[in-house]
Design an enzyme around this catalytic site. Structure first.
Site, short mmCIF file in Angstrom:
data_model
loop_
_atom_site.label_atom_id
_atom_site.label_comp_id
_atom_site.label_asym_id
_atom_site.label_seq_id
_atom_site.Cartn_x
_atom_site.Cartn_y
_atom_site.Cartn_z
N ILE A 72 -53.72 -0.15 -25.27
CA ILE A 72 -54.89 -0.42 -24.44
C ILE A 72 -55.04 -1.91 -24.17
CG2 ILE A 72 -57.38 -0.09 -24.21
CD1 ILE A 72 -55.79 2.51 -24.34
N GLU A 112 -50.64 -4.06 -32.16
CA GLU A 112 -49.65 -3.04 -31.79
C GLU A 112 -48.77 -3.52 -30.65
OE1 GLU A 112 -48.38 0.28 -32.19
OE2 GLU A 112 -48.91 -0.31 -34.22
N HIS A 138 -61.25 0.75 -30.73
CA HIS A 138 -60.69 0.71 -32.09
C HIS A 138 -61.13 -0.55 -32.82
CE1 HIS A 138 -57.82 0.34 -35.41
NE2 HIS A 138 -57.63 1.65 -35.29
N VAL A 141 -55.54 8.46 -27.36
CA VAL A 141 -55.63 9.84 -27.82
C VAL A 141 -56.97 10.06 -28.54
CG1 VAL A 141 -53.13 9.99 -28.10
CG2 VAL A 141 -54.55 9.40 -30.07
#
Length: 332
Positions: free
Chosen positions: A147, A152, A214, A273
């Site tokens: 995103i 990551e 997140h 997800v």
């Protein structure tokens, strides 16, 4: 005073441009000015932002054999994986009939659990690249389903940097949100918020949407503030972003909800997800879930438990990012 301040900013910008020779090009990335002929490796590395491209002259004689590698953190939730990651990869495949497209997961824990539970083996990005090289693929376009450019994405970039010279040519796309509308660049934030807004319910003056990101200790956590700014520019005053592991927290936005007189809240994840965070941390019935906390604060709460990858508009943005890497691979 305003004119003097603007003049100082312009002078500082001009000075930086002259020192580095950096100029904006297409929305895919930046490149050094053609006038810079003695750039050091450090300067080249520092200005390698946006979509990345590498060619290894030592392998120039190899015939072109192209593949696409799509990288994701992954999920053990089978249903949402099919609707999000698999659906996005299939959309990329549909654009490239006959081209090998490989899906790799970065989470070793998820890879192990899927193998034990479903008998499916997903490679890590490193394993996928090694296999592609063993199969004779000489050029690879790498795409990310991240995103924001956080930890990551940095990991995937490190994989690209480590393995790029194993191929005649390698490219690596940016995540869903990277460019923020800088001069000469796209505004990924606005495009993503517009895509996200297609799933907002109709809101009355006492209604709000809380978008759960997140969160990260990475400086890219600042992207959430830019997202909030874009939402407000678009008129979504009752849509607020909070995060599981970063800032702003739920406790940050609850006072804002009360100040606005909000009574009804819809929770939805800002994640590829709808996995553990969405099903449990966000919408679970446990006392410490965000849904339960909000209910204790007096709000009526509903949950939209769908990953971003299910949203056709968002999925298209991911496909477009992969296409940028592919187009760069094909460029002469």
């Amino acid at each position: 005073m305003k004119f003097k301040s603007l003049k100082k900013v312009l002078l500082a910008s001009l000075t930086l441009t002259l020192l580095l020779g950096v100029g904006a090009t297409a929305s895919a990335g930046y490149k050094l000015s053609d006038e810079v002929t003695t750039a050091t490796p450090a300067l080249l590395a520092a200005t390698e932002i946006g979509l990345k491209t590498n060619e290894n002259p030592a392998l120039a004689a190899l015939p072109n054999k192209d593949a696409i590698l799509v990288m994701s953190f992954g999920t053990t939730f089978t249903d949402t994986r099919a609707k999000t990651i698999d659906a996005t990869v299939n959309a990329i495949k549909a654009n490239h009939p006959g081209v090998k497209v490989v899906t790799a997961f970065t989470s070793h824990i998820i890879i192990d659990r899927i193998k034990a539970k479903e008998g499916i083996t997903y490679p890590t990005p490193e394993e996928a690249l090694a296999q592609l090289k063993a199969e004779g693929y000489s050029r690879v376009a790498m795409a990310s389903l991240d995103i924001i450019p956080g930890i990551e994405y940095d990991y995937k970039n490190a994989v690209y940097q480590t393995h790029k010279n194993n191929f005649k040519k390698a490219t690596f796309s940016t995540p869903l949100m990277y460019w923020q509308g800088q001069e000469g660049q796209a505004d990924d934030i606005t495009a993503t918020m517009e895509a996200l807004s297609t799933q907002f319910p109709k809101l009355g003056k006492n209604d709000a949407v809380l978008v759960m990101a997140h969160g990260t200790p990475h400086p890219a956590n600042a992207y959430y503030a830019v997202m909030q700014d874009r939402l407000e520019e678009m008129g979504h005053d009752n849509v607020l972003i909070f995060s599981v592991e970063g800032w702003p927290h739920l406790e940050t936005v609850i006072p804002k909800l009360k100040a606005k007189g909000i009574k009804n809240v819809t929770l939805m994840p800002l994640m590829m997800v709808a996995g553990d965070h969405a099903n449990n941390d966000m919408a679970g019935d446990e006392p410490d879930s965000f849904k339960s906390i909000l209910e204790k604060e007096g709000f009526k709460v509903s949950a939209y438990v769908h990953g971003l990858g299910e949203n056709p508009a968002v999925q298209k943005l991911f496909v477009d990012k992969a296409e940028q890497a592919w187009d760069a691979l094909q460029a002469k």
